[in-house]
Motif scaffolding. Structure first.
Motif: not given
Length: 143
Positions: A95-101, A114-118
């Motif tokens: 649910d709504a991960p923070r995303e970075q190219l 890259y996705l950042y989640w938990e």
């Protein structure tokens, strides 16, 4: 909600968007593909079609990683292709991960973002680069 299929290539972890995955097959015979580049492990019979199997470890330059018993079959505009990976992990629902190219200097062309989640970083595999590499490799060998 985003759904990802994580997988391992050697010690590296990647993930694919689940909508790009048609099926995961296991314990299937891979038949050699004469004249194919070393990154093509062979082909499998899949629902009445001959589907090439790409050894992602070799494509990424990791000669020590080995193919596991499971293959990820992708759906795409060019027809199915199977990815030979070391391991496939359970599907992640985010649910709504923070995303970075990826930044421009240390870019691995096989990383789309890259996705950042938990407190975890998930490397999303770049299928566009994969398809471009396959066209180059197979076009040069006539496979």
């Amino acid at each position: 909600m985003r759904q990802l299929l994580p997988f391992c290539i050697g010690a590296e972890n990647y993930a694919l968007e689940l909508f790009d995955v048609q099926e995961i097959v296991e314990n299937v015979a891979i038949y050699p593909f004469p004249g194919a580049p070393v990154t093509v492990a062979g082909a499998i019979g899949f629902h009445g079609r001959i589907v090439p199997v790409v050894d992602l470890a070799r494509l990424l330059g990791d000669r020590e990683a080995s193919l596991g018993q499971r293959l990820i079959v992708l759906t795409n505009a060019h027809g199915p292709v199977a990815l030979g990976v070391s391991r496939v992990l359970p599907v992640l629902k985010l649910d709504a991960p923070r995303e970075q190219l990826p930044d421009g200097e240390s870019v691995n062309p096989f990383v789309s973002r890259y996705l950042y989640w938990e407190n975890d970083m998930i490397t999303v595999f770049n299928l566009k680069t994969l398809h471009s590499q396959l066209e180059l490799l197979c076009g040069s060998t006539g496979v």
